[in-house]
Write a protein that holds these residues in place. Structure first.
Motif, mmCIF file in Angstrom:
data_model
loop_
_atom_site.group_PDB
_atom_site.id
_atom_site.type_symbol
_atom_site.label_atom_id
_atom_site.label_comp_id
_atom_site.label_asym_id
_atom_site.label_seq_id
_atom_site.Cartn_x
_atom_site.Cartn_y
_atom_site.Cartn_z
ATOM 1 N N THR A 38 0.795 -1.237 0.000
ATOM 2 C CA THR A 38 0.000 0.000 0.000
ATOM 3 C C THR A 38 0.821 1.279 0.000
ATOM 4 O O THR A 38 0.286 2.358 -0.303
ATOM 5 C CB THR A 38 -0.903 0.022 1.248
ATOM 6 O OG1 THR A 38 -0.069 0.006 2.418
ATOM 7 C CG2 THR A 38 -1.847 -1.171 1.270
ATOM 8 N N LEU B 276 0.855 -10.050 -4.075
ATOM 9 C CA LEU B 276 0.706 -8.598 -4.210
ATOM 10 C C LEU B 276 2.042 -7.872 -4.104
ATOM 11 O O LEU B 276 2.272 -6.888 -4.819
ATOM 12 C CB LEU B 276 -0.271 -8.066 -3.165
ATOM 13 C CG LEU B 276 -1.727 -8.503 -3.317
ATOM 14 C CD1 LEU B 276 -2.585 -7.850 -2.235
ATOM 15 C CD2 LEU B 276 -2.274 -8.173 -4.696
ATOM 16 N N GLU C 283 3.706 -8.197 -7.279
ATOM 17 C CA GLU C 283 3.015 -7.352 -8.259
ATOM 18 C C GLU C 283 3.508 -5.912 -8.158
ATOM 19 O O GLU C 283 3.781 -5.254 -9.179
ATOM 20 C CB GLU C 283 1.510 -7.436 -8.029
ATOM 21 C CG GLU C 283 0.666 -6.627 -9.003
ATOM 22 C CD GLU C 283 -0.818 -6.809 -8.746
ATOM 23 O OE1 GLU C 283 -1.523 -5.781 -8.659
ATOM 24 O OE2 GLU C 283 -1.264 -7.967 -8.612
ATOM 25 N N VAL C 284 3.607 -5.413 -6.935
ATOM 26 C CA VAL C 284 4.092 -4.035 -6.748
ATOM 27 C C VAL C 284 5.554 -3.923 -7.185
ATOM 28 O O VAL C 284 5.967 -2.905 -7.755
ATOM 29 C CB VAL C 284 3.898 -3.590 -5.283
ATOM 30 C CG1 VAL C 284 4.528 -2.217 -5.046
ATOM 31 C CG2 VAL C 284 2.413 -3.564 -4.934
ATOM 32 N N GLU D 180 3.507 0.288 -8.670
ATOM 33 C CA GLU D 180 2.285 0.987 -8.285
ATOM 34 C C GLU D 180 1.687 0.347 -7.032
ATOM 35 O O GLU D 180 1.435 -0.855 -6.996
ATOM 36 C CB GLU D 180 1.267 0.946 -9.420
ATOM 37 C CG GLU D 180 1.733 1.675 -10.672
ATOM 38 C CD GLU D 180 0.699 1.653 -11.777
ATOM 39 O OE1 GLU D 180 -0.407 1.101 -11.533
ATOM 40 O OE2 GLU D 180 0.984 2.173 -12.862
ATOM 41 N N LEU E 54 -1.251 -0.344 -4.131
ATOM 42 C CA LEU E 54 -2.691 -0.565 -4.130
ATOM 43 C C LEU E 54 -3.306 0.170 -2.950
ATOM 44 O O LEU E 54 -2.717 0.212 -1.867
ATOM 45 C CB LEU E 54 -3.011 -2.061 -4.003
ATOM 46 C CG LEU E 54 -2.872 -2.944 -5.237
ATOM 47 C CD1 LEU E 54 -1.417 -3.122 -5.634
ATOM 48 C CD2 LEU E 54 -3.513 -4.310 -4.982
ATOM 49 N N ASP E 55 -4.512 0.730 -3.159
ATOM 50 C CA ASP E 55 -5.163 1.361 -2.010
ATOM 51 C C ASP E 55 -5.815 0.267 -1.161
ATOM 52 O O ASP E 55 -6.025 -0.867 -1.612
ATOM 53 C CB ASP E 55 -6.159 2.431 -2.445
ATOM 54 C CG ASP E 55 -7.324 1.883 -3.255
ATOM 55 O OD1 ASP E 55 -7.881 0.834 -2.889
ATOM 56 O OD2 ASP E 55 -7.667 2.512 -4.262
ATOM 57 N N ALA F 193 -8.652 -1.830 -2.597
ATOM 58 C CA ALA F 193 -8.250 -2.806 -3.607
ATOM 59 C C ALA F 193 -7.670 -4.055 -2.963
ATOM 60 O O ALA F 193 -7.909 -5.184 -3.413
ATOM 61 C CB ALA F 193 -7.244 -2.184 -4.564
ATOM 62 N N VAL F 194 -6.909 -3.875 -1.899
ATOM 63 C CA VAL F 194 -6.344 -5.029 -1.186
ATOM 64 C C VAL F 194 -7.465 -5.886 -0.609
ATOM 65 O O VAL F 194 -7.465 -7.124 -0.746
ATOM 66 C CB VAL F 194 -5.393 -4.576 -0.066
ATOM 67 C CG1 VAL F 194 -4.933 -5.776 0.763
ATOM 68 C CG2 VAL F 194 -4.194 -3.843 -0.645
ATOM 69 N N ARG G 295 -9.225 -7.809 -3.339
ATOM 70 C CA ARG G 295 -8.447 -8.942 -3.832
ATOM 71 C C ARG G 295 -8.533 -10.115 -2.856
ATOM 72 O O ARG G 295 -8.578 -11.266 -3.256
ATOM 73 C CB ARG G 295 -6.989 -8.515 -4.040
ATOM 74 C CG ARG G 295 -6.789 -7.561 -5.206
ATOM 75 C CD ARG G 295 -6.842 -8.259 -6.542
ATOM 76 N NE ARG G 295 -5.639 -9.042 -6.750
ATOM 77 C CZ ARG G 295 -4.520 -8.552 -7.295
ATOM 78 N NH1 ARG G 295 -4.452 -7.291 -7.681
ATOM 79 N NH2 ARG G 295 -3.479 -9.345 -7.481
#
Length: 333
Positions: free
Chosen positions: A190, A306, A309-310, A315, A317-318, A321-322, A325
């Protein structure tokens, strides 16, 4: 003592500066701009343990005689970093890393070196090249090979302005630290500090579930999670209780011990510097051990996914969004 610190980042830089301030002869390895800044201006320590500029030497390879090797690289960097230590096999080693696996790499590379394991409960940040800041001045737990502990313990106690204790069961202590290190993933995903993650109701619930999974896996492995810092048997019992909300006292207590200075945790620091994270040696270890023991670990599996992914996208995630998911993940406990 003549001490080498392999990988003088946030934790390694803190230890190197403290050992230098205590009068030890310290050399370090450090990469890129950080290494260049240390070579030029010294290593600046600020924060909870006071200010000190350590004029330590930056070296590419370590040579004997050395009294102690301190390995503080990321776990996945350990094997490559140890190429600089090829000529000091037999020197007692102290491994201070997040996650599991680094000590095995040290034993493989330096088969004649006794190996101690250090669990750093203090929090430190690399603010800029050559500058580390202690944001959480907490203790350190030590264990492992008695021959290495006998060398590392007096050096650490001479240098750290915090308690240094020796664990009878270092593997159980490592898993307690693995539980504590659940605080790393969500900040990395985040971009928030640990304190901000814990203050968010939804994220705190996710963090608590990840801790519960870790405690459940450890119990399935027959491990006893001894107390280190704010986490011990009582806190594990809260995490494993029938009341999910009761377990949220554990991340709340960890955040409270960090104080008011925002703590990014080490995984977010790696993300911000464009470096590979240690997530596979943290949450990934829980996922792998859970699979072996038949314990579902959906939160830890998602955190690994995740964070990677970042790493790829750059980018964050807010929180919404977490949470979305997690709700969409195929396995829920």
């Amino acid at each position: 003592m003549r001490i080498a610190v392999l990988g003088a980042g946030a934790v390694g830089g803190t230890l190197a500066a403290l050992l230098h301030r205590a009068g030890h002869d310290v050399v370090v390895t450090a990469r890129g701009e950080h290494g260049a800044a240390i070579a030029r201006d010294g290593l600046l320590l600020t924060g909870g343990w006071g200010d000190h500029r350590a004029r330590v030497r930056v070296v590419d390879a370590l040579v004997a005689p050395l009294d102690l090797l301190v390995v503080t690289t990321k776990v996945h960097d350990t094997a490559a970093a140890l190429e600089a230590a090829a000529r000091i096999d037999g020197t007692p080693a102290l491994v201070v890393q997040n996650g599991l696996g680094g000590e095995a790499a040290v034993r493989d590379a330096l088969p004649h070196s006794p190996v101690a394991i250090g669990l750093a409960l203090f929090a430190a940040s690399l603010l800029e090249p050559g500058h580390v800041d202690v944001t959480g001045p907490n203790p350190l737990v030590l264990g492992g090979d008695p021959a290495a502990v006998a060398v590392a313990l007096p050096a650490l106690r001479s240098a750290l302005p915090a308690e240094v204790t020796v664990a009878d069961d270092i593997v159980g202590a490592q898993w307690t630290k693995l539980l504590v290190n659940q605080v790393n993933a969500l900040p990395a995903v985040t971009g928030l500090s640990v304190q901000e993650v814990v203050a968010h109701d939804g994220l705190r619930a996710v963090l608590t579930r990840g801790m519960r999974e870790t405690a459940t896996v450890a119990r399935a492995k027959g491990l006893h999670l001894a107390r280190i810092g704010a986490v011990g048997p009582d806190e594990v019992a809260l995490l494993l209780s029938d009341d999910p909300a009761a377990g949220e006292a554990v991340p709340r207590a960890l955040a409270a011990r960090m104080g008011d200075v925002p703590n990014p945790a080490s995984t977010l620091q790696s993300i911000r510097r464009g470096r590979a994270t240690e997530i596979d040696a943290l949450n990934g270890v829980v996922v792998a051990a859970g699979a072996e023991g038949g314990v579902a670990t959906p939160v830890n599996a998602l955190m690994v996914e995740l964070v990677h992914e970042v790493e790829r996208t750059g980018e964050f995630l807010d929180p919404a969004a977490v949470l979305a998911r997690l709700s969409a993940s195929p396995a829920q406990d």
